[in-house]
Each structure stands twice: as structure tokens, then as C-alpha cells.
Design an enzyme around this catalytic site. Structure first.
Site, PDB file in Angstrom:
ATOM      1  N   ARG A   1       0.918  -1.059  -0.121  1.00 52.01           N
ATOM      2  CA  ARG A   1       0.154   0.134  -0.048  1.00 52.01           C
ATOM      3  C   ARG A   1       0.645   1.254   0.202  1.00 52.01           C
ATOM      4  NH1 ARG A   1      -2.781   0.400   6.087  1.00 52.01           N
ATOM      5  NH2 ARG A   1      -0.333   0.549   7.583  1.00 52.01           N
TER       6      ARG A   1
ATOM      7  N   GLU B   1      -3.245   7.440   7.084  1.00 50.15           N
ATOM      8  CA  GLU B   1      -1.726   7.307   6.878  1.00 50.15           C
ATOM      9  C   GLU B   1      -0.434   8.024   6.271  1.00 50.15           C
ATOM     10  OE1 GLU B   1      -2.334   3.497  10.899  1.00 50.15           O
ATOM     11  OE2 GLU B   1      -1.415   3.214   9.125  1.00 50.15           O
TER      12      GLU B   1
ATOM     13  N   CYS C   1      13.043  10.399  -7.381  1.00 49.79           N
ATOM     14  CA  CYS C   1      12.997  10.166  -8.803  1.00 49.79           C
ATOM     15  C   CYS C   1      13.421  11.301  -9.552  1.00 49.79           C
ATOM     16  CB  CYS C   1      11.299   9.201  -8.961  1.00 49.79           C
ATOM     17  SG  CYS C   1       9.876  10.505  -9.213  1.00 49.79           S
TER      18      CYS C   1
ATOM     19  N   GLU D   1      -8.014   5.305  15.542  1.00 48.15           N
ATOM     20  CA  GLU D   1      -7.720   3.639  15.387  1.00 48.15           C
ATOM     21  C   GLU D   1      -6.534   3.895  16.657  1.00 48.15           C
ATOM     22  OE1 GLU D   1      -5.075   2.510  11.755  1.00 48.15           O
ATOM     23  OE2 GLU D   1      -6.506   3.162  10.976  1.00 48.15           O
TER      24      GLU D   1
ATOM     25  N   GLU E   1      -3.340  -8.531   7.446  1.00 51.68           N
ATOM     26  CA  GLU E   1      -3.456  -7.502   8.703  1.00 51.68           C
ATOM     27  C   GLU E   1      -4.816  -9.276   9.170  1.00 51.68           C
ATOM     28  OE1 GLU E   1      -2.748  -3.165   9.284  1.00 51.68           O
ATOM     29  OE2 GLU E   1      -4.788  -3.934   7.620  1.00 51.68           O
TER      30      GLU E   1
ATOM     31  N   HIS F   1      -4.662  -9.446  12.918  1.00 51.36           N
ATOM     32  CA  HIS F   1      -4.531  -8.151  13.900  1.00 51.36           C
ATOM     33  C   HIS F   1      -6.290  -8.703  14.304  1.00 51.36           C
ATOM     34  CE1 HIS F   1      -5.327  -3.893  15.164  1.00 51.36           C
ATOM     35  NE2 HIS F   1      -3.884  -3.620  14.182  1.00 51.36           N
TER      36      HIS F   1
END
Length: 708
Positions: free
Chosen positions: A129, A168, A178, A324, A372, A375
């Protein structure tokens, strides 16, 4: 595809925004819901269980880009239409994400330049991600298009309570090296400096023949044969934070245009070095945070308190949202320890005590696939028969009983100065000691205040006289980089009656990382009444005795009841020369024996302290003296080390949070009588709190901590 309908169910978004996070009544409760991972038959079950648990809001669509846009020019919103209608029918609001944190595979293959490049020239691949270059025009354009499509479709939906941009920022990619990033960096430098002469001066390019003759000659600080230019490194950190902020701003501009009036957030990651959260919070309507204290760490609650105080401070005391946290274990530590019974509740109440108006989790239903899947979740793999589910339902009911706390504020008389640019500059290469790290310097100062029951805010050095003047004491555990105008504000603060305590290696350089004329502490030299002759890092494994002297030793013994007024300096020391300050402590051993280690200078009605060494936990000895001199006292004195006491207040009421982080019952004296909102019972004189337990005692606004 159909337009989302307005349900006939009661509208859960009934409160007018003010100091509140959204229009959802009471305290927010819920978590990330990822229904695209499940068959549609599960969705109705989830919504019914949310109602049973007392959930009021869920975060929706965070990683849904590939589902919403399965290909170029292709859009699929029908499933999201049904989800939002389902939530509204069950009285659950939506924190609706723009879904831009993970570009889909088709977009990456169409524009491979989106993928980020490391300082070593390695292009990172698709398959995780946040796989994008923050400066990528293709990524920004696609993200803005997606945001507009979502905003235009759902701006008027009755379930919408909050916009959630991205997710996040900077968690995996904070910088890209780059060619597109290089061009963006050069544009940023032109805007900052205007001319090459100004840049060459700021970067000190006369050193090592680094002078630039054209902006086109400048590249990002890629891997080089030896040490890089420190000011270039500092500007690169500034640029990287701004580049990601530009991505956020582009999406927020769309939301503000299409859906004005609905608050916007993006979730922070506590005290996160790569992003200047002062700048970011100024662009948010609501500050939200993702916090994952480690249940295996017996002191994790102290670090959590620090982070929560920061979140509250980013909007100058306004309530914030814990977006979270883990209901139990996470999945990404080497060893993922679950939260024992009661800890999830206790740590959630800690966030409320320190200003949160909502408790959210990752995630609602535990995943069965993906990175996850191990989790924890509000609804675990075992389902409604699990310990976790019982905890989810119980805590939802308790939050409903605490609804009146929403909108109240946490008060602090002590501020800690925090400047991200100083943090970045401190930790660049080629400093006198690589051991001088901002968070490691901060923690013992904060822990000393926490242990004394003193609540703190964080504040920018450049906040201005009115904001600085709101605090009796200002602490700067380290302020390596200090601008002249900010030093002037600190001078005015002390002359006006404030008490400033400044830690080692502070006020060393200006905003260009140039050493101040005359050396440290530069523009604070007159304020502090000292000059640093030489920095003297302490070798690993060594320590030097530091003893409070004369009247300071007597005052400390009287204030703290300690038998010894000596401490040990590790990590760092300085050869200080007095220029008007009085000696508070001196080195009792080592090469600086007899040299001042801690000083104090009276300034008008205030005072300025300088701590020229690292005292670790014993910094509390010095802070005790400063707090006593400024008249700062805890709400409740003499509580056990395991007990945390914090006050929130509104126009009508005061709320005393008593949190027991220990494994034994405690009895805590009360500054007022009232009602424990968690039990509904009256309390007088004192309150007994079970191990890992809590009380929230409601009293009138005239209760002692809030009387003027």
C-alpha cells in the site's frame, strides 16, 4: 447506478457543529469497516451488530479504490450506495474515506512512474500500500478525480458525518528520489529562496565547493560518497512533508468545494517525525490519531499520554478523535501480545481524559485474508461468543453513559515547546553526538510531569505571545534550531512572569542550520544568562555526578522530600560560563568537575533555567523546583505512581478521570464530591478504583481546578 436515497430512519447527525467533532451526538464509537472483503450477505449482520454494540460511526472505503474504479473510466458505486443506506437505516454515521491510499494495479501499469524510488535508485513495486511518489502528477490527478467522484455522489447523503482523506500519510513512503520528485524539489526551492544567491548562502555551499550555478544542477540528497550538505538535508525534510501535504490539500480543496460544511480529517500517527503536524493540523477540521501502545510495555500508558496531549494541542485544546487503536493484539510486531481484560477499556478512557471525543478501532470485523488477518477486531474471528465481542458491547454502553463529556476541554498550565524543523535538524548527520534524539530527550521530561500529575500541552515556539503566555511554565527539552524572532517571544514570556526551562544543545543554529553568532545559546544567551564554551558529549557507559547546590538543594529537599539532591549526567554535558545566571547544580565528578551544570536566571517577574546536561529520570529534580516556583500543582497530590488523574471541563461541569494502571486497588482523595458517570453512584471524599479500573467523577464547573 442509483443515486443514494435519504432513509426515513431518524437522522443520527442531529447536533450543530461547534467544539464537537461531527454532528453525531455524544462520544463517537466504532471502527474501520471493510465490507468489500465480505459477501454482501454479511453486511446486514454487521449493521445489526453495530447497533447492538452501540456503534455510532464507522470508517468506510479506506482501501476501496480498486473496487470503486476497476479500470480507467470505469466506476462502480452501487455497492457503496447500498452500504451507506444500510448504515443510515441502523443509525450509524459514516466517516467516508477518499480511498486514495492505495492506487490500483491498472493505474500503476498505465503510469509506472507513480511508483516511488529510494535514495539508492531502487523503484519499489506494487503489492503493498502507499506505493506512490508524492510528487507524481499522474497519482495526484487520479486521486483528485476519484475524490471528486465520491464527493459529488455522497455530499448530501444523510449518513455522512466526516470526510477521511487518504490514510496514515507517510506510513510507508515519506520521500521519493525519482526525477519527478527532483523537479518538484527544485520548484519548492525556487519558491522558498527566490534566487540562487539566497540558496547558496542558506546551504553554505562555499564549503566543499558545493556552489550551484543553476537550479537545474540541484538534485535530491540521493546516496553520496560522504556526508551530505546538512541544510540541503533539512530542506529535503521540509519539502517531503510539504509534498505529501500538497496531496492532502488537493483532495481537501475538492471536498470543501463540493461538500462544504462536512468536517475533514486525515489520521495522524502520534508523534511522527517525517511530517510537521503543526502545518498539517492547520489544514484539518478535526485532528485524528492512530495509536498502538504495546501491551507488553509496562510504561506504554505514559508514552500514550504524551501522544494524546500532542493531538489535543495541535488544535489548541479542541477535542480530537482516536481514529484507530487495537481492540487487543496487533499483527505487525515481532511478538504481538494481546491486551489483558480491562486494558482496552482503561487505555480508551485515557484517550478521553486527554481530550478525545471519540474512540475508534482498527477494525470492525477481523479479516480472513491479507497482511492484517491476525490483527484483533471489535468483532473477532470467533464472532459474538468471543471475549473481544463482550468487551466491545460493554464499552459501547459505558461510552453512552459518558456522552456528556463530549465537547469539554482538558486544561494544562505547562507547555512543552515542539518544533518539527528543530527535530529534523537535530537528527541530521555529523552532530557532536548521534545519541541526541528528540524523543529520547523528551521522554524523561514528560515522564517527570506525568509522575507528578501535571497535565501538559505542546506548543510551537513561534506560537506568539498570547498563546505562550497561557502557560505558567514552558519546557524545551531540546530546541536545537531556534529563530531569532521566536527567541524574542521567549524573552518576552519570561519578562512577563513565565518560567522557561531549556534543555541541553538548544538555540545552537538558525533556520538555515547555521551556528548562531557567538555560539550557543545564541539569541537566548541574554535570557538564560549563560554561554556554552564547549559541547562535551558523555561516552557510552560513563556518567558524571551532578549535585544541586546551596539553597537549591534545600529547596529541592523541601519540595520533593528526597534524601539526596545529587544525580548523574549521561549522554551529554556542556562547559557553561555564567553571564548573569545563578548556579543551581554543578558537576561533582568527571572532566567538568566544578563547572555549572544547571543554572537559573531571574527575568523580570519570571525565570529562565538552563539544563546543560542529560539527567535522565532525575530531570524531575529540576522541574520540581521550576513547578514549585511557578505555583503549578497537581489536581490531586500524593497519588500512587500507578494512578493517572486528569480533568476535563465544560461550561457546566468538571470531569475528574481517575485511571489505575496498577494491579492493586487504590483509594484516591477527591477535590470535590460528585457522581461517578461509569457506575452512576455518588462519591464523597474519595474514590476506590480497582486494578486496571477507572472512575469519571462529575462535579460542577465551580470545582477547584476550574475556579478562577
Amino acid at each position: 447506478m442509483t443515486t443514494p436515497r435519504a432513509s426515513e430512519a431518524p437522522d443520527p447527525l442531529s447536533r450543530v457543529p461547534g467544539d464537537f467533532l461531527t454532528r453525531v451526538p455524544g462520544l463517537l464509537y466504532g471502527g474501520d469497516w471493510n465490507p468489500e472483503q465480505w459477501p454482501e450477505a454479511v453486511w446486514a449482520e454487521d449493521a445489526a451488530l453495530m447497533r447492538e454494540a452501540g456503534v455510532t460511526m464507522v470508517t468506510l472505503g479506506v482501501f476501496s479504490w480498486a473496487r470503486l474504479q476497476p479500470g480507467p473510466g470505469q466506476w462502480d458505486f452501487g455497492w457503496l450506495d447500498r452500504l451507506l443506506d444500510l448504515l443510515h437505516d441502523h443509525g450509524v454515521a459514516a466517516d467516508l474515506a477518499t480511498a486514495t491510499a492505495s492506487p490500483p494495479a491498472w493505474l500503476i501499469r498505465a503510469h509506472p512512474g507513480i511508483l516511488p524510488v529510494t535514495a539508492d535508485g531502487v523503484r519499489l513495486e506494487f503489492g503493498s500500500r502507499q506505493h506512490y511518489c508524492p510528487s507524481s502528477g499522474a497519482y495526484r490527478s487520479a486521486a483528485v478525480t476519484l475524490t471528486r467522484k465520491i464527493a459529488e455522489r455522497y455530499a448530501g447523503h444523510p449518513a455522512l458525518a466526516l470526510w477521511h482523506i487518504h490514510n496514515e500519510y507517510g506510513d510507508h513512503v515519506t520521500e521519493c528520489f525519482c526525477d519527478e520528485s527532483a523537479a518538484d524539489f527544485r520548484r519548492w526551492l525556487r519558491a522558498r529562496y527566490g534566487t540562487l544567491d539566497a540558496l547558496n548562502h542558506a546551504w553554505g555551499t562555499a564549503f566543499w565547493s558545493q556552489r550551484y550555478g543553476a537550479f537545474e544542477e540541484i538534485e535530491p540528497p540521493r546516496r553520496a560518497p560522504g556526508p551530505g550538505n546538512p541544510t540541503q538535508g533539512l530542506d529535503w525534510r521540509r519539502f517531503c512533508s510539504d509534498a505529501l501535504l500538497a496531496c492532502y490539500r488537493a483532495e481537501k480543496a475538492v471536498l470543501d468545494e463540493v461538500a462544504p460544511g462536512t468536517p475533514v480529517t486525515t489520521n495522524f500517527m502520534s508523534m511522527f517525525k517525517p511530517l510537521d503536524y503543526w502545518a498539517w493540523a492547520a489544514e484539518e477540521d478535526v485532528v485524528s490519531d492512530d495509536a498502538y501502545p504495546d501491551p507488553a510495555d509496562p510504561r506504554a500508558h505514559v508514552e500514550a499520554a504524551l501522544n494524546y496531549d500532542l493531538m489535543r494541542s495541535l488544535k489548541r485544546g479542541r477535542p480530537w478523535l482516536l481514529m484507530e487503536q487495537a481492540p487487543s493484539a496487533v499483527s505487525w510486531r515481532p511478538v504481538n501480545v494481546p491486551k489483558p481484560p480491562g486494558l482496552q477499556r482503561l487505555w480508551s478512557l485515557q484517550a478521553l481524559a486527554r481530550g478525545a471525543d471519540g474512540i475508534m478501532y482498527f477494525q470492525w470485523r477481523a479479516s480472513v485474508a491479507g497482511a492484517e488477518k491476525f490483527h484483533s477486531a471489535m468483532l473477532p474471528h470467533r464472532g459474538t461468543g468471543s471475549r473481544g465481542w463482550a468487551s466491545t458491547v460493554r464499552f459501547g454502553a459505558e461510552l453512552a453513559r459518558l456522552a456528556r463529556v463530549a465537547g469539554s476541554r482538558t486544561r494544562a498550565e505547562v507547555g512543552i515547546l515542539l518544533d518539527w524543523e528543530s527535530w529534523w535538524a537535530l537528527e541530521l548527520d555529523d552532530r557532536p553526538s548521534a545519541r541526541m534524539r528528540w524523543r529520547e530527550l523528551l521522554r524523561p521530561w514528560y515522564a517527570a510531569l506525568y509522575a507528578r500529575g501535571v497535565t501538559v500541552d505542546f506548543v510551537r515556539p513561534g506560537a506568539g505571545g498570547v498563546e505562550l503566555g497561557a502557560y505558567r511554565v514552558l519546557l524545551a527539552p531540546n530546541l536545537y534550531l531556534l529563530r531569532g524572532e521566536d527567541a524574542g517571544a521567549l524573552d518576552a514570556y519570561t519578562r512577563g512572569g513565565g518560567h522557561l526551562v531549556c534543555g541541553p544543545f538548544s538555540s545552537v543554529v538558525d533556520e538555515h542550520d547555521h551556528v548562531h553568532p557567538g555560539g550557543a545559546p545564541g539569541p537566548l544567551r541574554e535570557v538564560l544568562g549563560v554561554a556554552v564554551d564547549e559541547w562535551w558529549p558523555v561516552a557510552d557507559g560513563e556518567s558524571w555526578e551532578v549535585g544541586l547546590s546551596g539553597g537549591a538543594a534545600s529547596a529541592f529537599a523541601s519540595a520533593s522530600g528526597a534524601a539526596s539532591a545529587s544525580a548523574s549526567a549521561t549522554l551529554w554535558s556542556e562547559w557553561l560560563c555564567l553571564e548573569g545566571a545563578d548556579v543551581v547544580a554543578a558537576y561533582g565528578s568527571g572532566p567538568l568537575r566544578g563547572v555549572p551544570a544547571v543554572t537559573r536566571r531571574a527575568r523580570g517577574a519570571g525565570a529562565a533555567w538552563y539544563v546543560g546536561c542529560h539527567l535522565g529520570e532525575r530531570i524531575g529534580d529540576v522541574l520540581e523546583l521550576a513547578l514549585e516556583g511557578a505555583g503549578v500543582r497537581p489536581v490531586v497530590a500524593g497519588v500512587p505512581d500507578s494512578v493517572e488523574v486528569v480533568v476535563r471541563g465544560s461550561d457546566e461541569s468538571s470531569y475528574l478521570f481517575v485511571l489505575n494502571h496498577g494491579d492493586e486497588e487504590v483509594c484516591v482523595p477527591l477535590p470535590w464530591d460528585g457522581v461517578d458517570l461509569l457506575t452512576g453512584g455518588a462519591v464523597r471524599g474519595e474514590v476506590r478504583v480497582a486494578p486496571w479500573g477507572a472512575a469519571v467523577v462529575c462535579g460542577s464547573r465551580e470545582s477547584p481546578p476550574f475556579r478562577s
